[in-house]
Scaffold this motif. Structure first.
Motif, PDB file in Angstrom:
ATOM      1  N   UNK A 124       0.818  -1.219   0.000  1.00  0.00           N
ATOM      2  CA  UNK A 124       0.000   0.000   0.000  1.00  0.00           C
ATOM      3  C   UNK A 124       0.847   1.263   0.000  1.00  0.00           C
ATOM      4  N   UNK A 125       2.165   1.121   0.141  1.00  0.00           N
ATOM      5  CA  UNK A 125       3.039   2.296   0.201  1.00  0.00           C
ATOM      6  C   UNK A 125       2.827   3.118   1.461  1.00  0.00           C
ATOM      7  N   UNK A 126       2.459   2.448   2.575  1.00  0.00           N
ATOM      8  CA  UNK A 126       2.178   3.154   3.830  1.00  0.00           C
ATOM      9  C   UNK A 126       3.385   3.124   4.754  1.00  0.00           C
ATOM     10  N   UNK A 127       3.649   4.262   5.354  1.00  0.00           N
ATOM     11  CA  UNK A 127       4.753   4.374   6.301  1.00  0.00           C
ATOM     12  C   UNK A 127       4.357   3.721   7.616  1.00  0.00           C
ATOM     13  N   UNK A 128       5.375   3.224   8.324  1.00  0.00           N
ATOM     14  CA  UNK A 128       5.156   2.389   9.496  1.00  0.00           C
ATOM     15  C   UNK A 128       6.065   2.787  10.645  1.00  0.00           C
ATOM     16  N   UNK A 129       5.449   3.002  11.825  1.00  0.00           N
ATOM     17  CA  UNK A 129       6.228   3.047  13.060  1.00  0.00           C
ATOM     18  C   UNK A 129       6.251   1.602  13.525  1.00  0.00           C
ATOM     19  N   UNK A 130       7.397   0.972  13.442  1.00  0.00           N
ATOM     20  CA  UNK A 130       7.467  -0.466  13.638  1.00  0.00           C
ATOM     21  C   UNK A 130       8.215  -0.903  14.872  1.00  0.00           C
ATOM     22  N   UNK A 131       7.653  -1.926  15.510  1.00  0.00           N
ATOM     23  CA  UNK A 131       8.278  -2.583  16.659  1.00  0.00           C
ATOM     24  C   UNK A 131       8.832  -3.907  16.151  1.00  0.00           C
ATOM     25  N   UNK A 132      10.143  -4.049  16.152  1.00  0.00           N
ATOM     26  CA  UNK A 132      10.784  -5.285  15.716  1.00  0.00           C
ATOM     27  C   UNK A 132      11.134  -6.116  16.945  1.00  0.00           C
ATOM     28  N   UNK A 133      10.786  -7.391  16.894  1.00  0.00           N
ATOM     29  CA  UNK A 133      10.976  -8.274  18.045  1.00  0.00           C
ATOM     30  C   UNK A 133      12.300  -9.023  17.950  1.00  0.00           C
ATOM     31  N   UNK A 134      13.050  -9.027  19.053  1.00  0.00           N
ATOM     32  CA  UNK A 134      14.329  -9.732  19.089  1.00  0.00           C
ATOM     33  C   UNK A 134      14.153 -11.247  18.954  1.00  0.00           C
ATOM     34  N   UNK A 178       4.398   2.948  26.583  1.00  0.00           N
ATOM     35  CA  UNK A 178       4.203   4.180  27.355  1.00  0.00           C
ATOM     36  C   UNK A 178       3.681   5.348  26.515  1.00  0.00           C
ATOM     37  N   UNK A 179       3.521   5.117  25.220  1.00  0.00           N
ATOM     38  CA  UNK A 179       2.942   6.144  24.366  1.00  0.00           C
ATOM     39  C   UNK A 179       3.912   7.191  23.864  1.00  0.00           C
ATOM     40  N   UNK A 180       5.196   7.038  24.156  1.00  0.00           N
ATOM     41  CA  UNK A 180       6.176   8.025  23.669  1.00  0.00           C
ATOM     42  C   UNK A 180       6.227   8.073  22.146  1.00  0.00           C
ATOM     43  N   UNK A 181       5.802   7.001  21.493  1.00  0.00           N
ATOM     44  CA  UNK A 181       5.815   6.945  20.038  1.00  0.00           C
ATOM     45  C   UNK A 181       4.909   8.010  19.420  1.00  0.00           C
ATOM     46  N   UNK A 182       3.924   8.467  20.171  1.00  0.00           N
ATOM     47  CA  UNK A 182       2.977   9.451  19.639  1.00  0.00           C
ATOM     48  C   UNK A 182       3.729  10.712  19.196  1.00  0.00           C
ATOM     49  N   UNK A 183       4.766  11.067  19.943  1.00  0.00           N
ATOM     50  CA  UNK A 183       5.562  12.241  19.582  1.00  0.00           C
ATOM     51  C   UNK A 183       6.493  11.951  18.406  1.00  0.00           C
ATOM     52  N   UNK A 184       6.719  10.675  18.117  1.00  0.00           N
ATOM     53  CA  UNK A 184       7.616  10.302  17.022  1.00  0.00           C
ATOM     54  C   UNK A 184       6.888  10.111  15.700  1.00  0.00           C
ATOM     55  N   UNK A 185       5.572  10.134  15.731  1.00  0.00           N
ATOM     56  CA  UNK A 185       4.812   9.846  14.508  1.00  0.00           C
ATOM     57  C   UNK A 185       5.126  10.842  13.400  1.00  0.00           C
ATOM     58  N   UNK A 186       5.477  12.065  13.763  1.00  0.00           N
ATOM     59  CA  UNK A 186       5.829  13.062  12.748  1.00  0.00           C
ATOM     60  C   UNK A 186       7.122  12.708  12.006  1.00  0.00           C
ATOM     61  N   UNK A 187       7.949  11.832  12.601  1.00  0.00           N
ATOM     62  CA  UNK A 187       9.186  11.423  11.924  1.00  0.00           C
ATOM     63  C   UNK A 187       8.884  10.646  10.645  1.00  0.00           C
ATOM     64  N   UNK A 188       7.688  10.083  10.567  1.00  0.00           N
ATOM     65  CA  UNK A 188       7.311   9.382   9.335  1.00  0.00           C
ATOM     66  C   UNK A 188       7.235  10.341   8.149  1.00  0.00           C
ATOM     67  N   UNK A 189       6.910  11.600   8.431  1.00  0.00           N
ATOM     68  CA  UNK A 189       6.818  12.595   7.362  1.00  0.00           C
ATOM     69  C   UNK A 189       8.160  12.783   6.657  1.00  0.00           C
ATOM     70  N   UNK A 190       9.250  12.538   7.381  1.00  0.00           N
ATOM     71  CA  UNK A 190      10.582  12.712   6.813  1.00  0.00           C
ATOM     72  C   UNK A 190      11.066  11.540   5.983  1.00  0.00           C
TER      73      UNK A 190
END
Length: 170
Positions: A94-104, A132-144
């Motif tokens: 779909x060409x969608x950007x992802x905030x991803x959690x990779x599991x060890x 803890x929801x800190x990712x919410x502030x990082x969601x704008x990094x997807x724009x870059x």
């Protein structure tokens, strides 16, 4: 189903965007819902819910809803999820950007991480940041992120479907 149809079924205006949050079909207790409520964004949260319900900017979506997951991904602006094969392929297709959690503990995480980074589709977050929801502030990094231009690349499912259509009916 079209993005407009999906959004309508979710109770989201077709002109608005949303972020899809998923744990890949695994039931999960989300600890950051209050932080999401303070955002101006819409969020669709897939989880252990009985039915689709909407509360302000949050839509709670049952894991076993009748909405086709690739249609949800395609209808979203971006995705926040643990990364497995399904999520990686659906975001890529779909060409969608992802905030991803990779599991060890998932052997293929490194391969999926490398693939999605090479395609310009992922910003990695930790499970702790997710919880803890800190990712919410990082969601704008997807724009870059700048996804790789896939124009002219063949999608395998279309090639196979075309070959099938070339055979006469029996």
């Amino acid at each position: 189903q079209t993005p407009s149809t999906i959004k309508s079924k979710l109770g989201i205006d077709p002109s608005e965007s949303f972020t899809l949050i998923s744990t890949g079909g695994i039931s999960y207790k989300y600890q950051f819902l209050q932080k999401l409520e303070q955002s101006s964004r819409n969020f669709v949260i897939s989880g252990n819910f009985k039915k689709i319900t909407k509360s302000n900017n949050l839509v709670f979506l049952p894991i076993d809803s009748n909405l086709y997951y690739p249609d949800l991904v395609r209808s979203s602006n971006q995705v926040v999820s643990k990364v497995g094969y399904g999520t990686a392929v659906e975001c890529w297709a779909a060409g969608k950007k992802l905030l991803g959690i990779f599991r060890d503990n998932f052997r293929e995480s490194n391969v999926l991480r490398k693939f999605l980074k090479n395609e310009g589709l992922v910003h990695e977050i930790t499970l702790e940041n997710f919880d803890n929801g800190e990712w919410i502030q990082e969601i704008n990094k997807l724009d870059g992120l700048t996804p790789v231009n896939r124009e002219g690349k063949n999608n395998g499912n279309r090639a196979v479907a075309q070959k099938i259509l070339e055979y006469p009916s029996i």
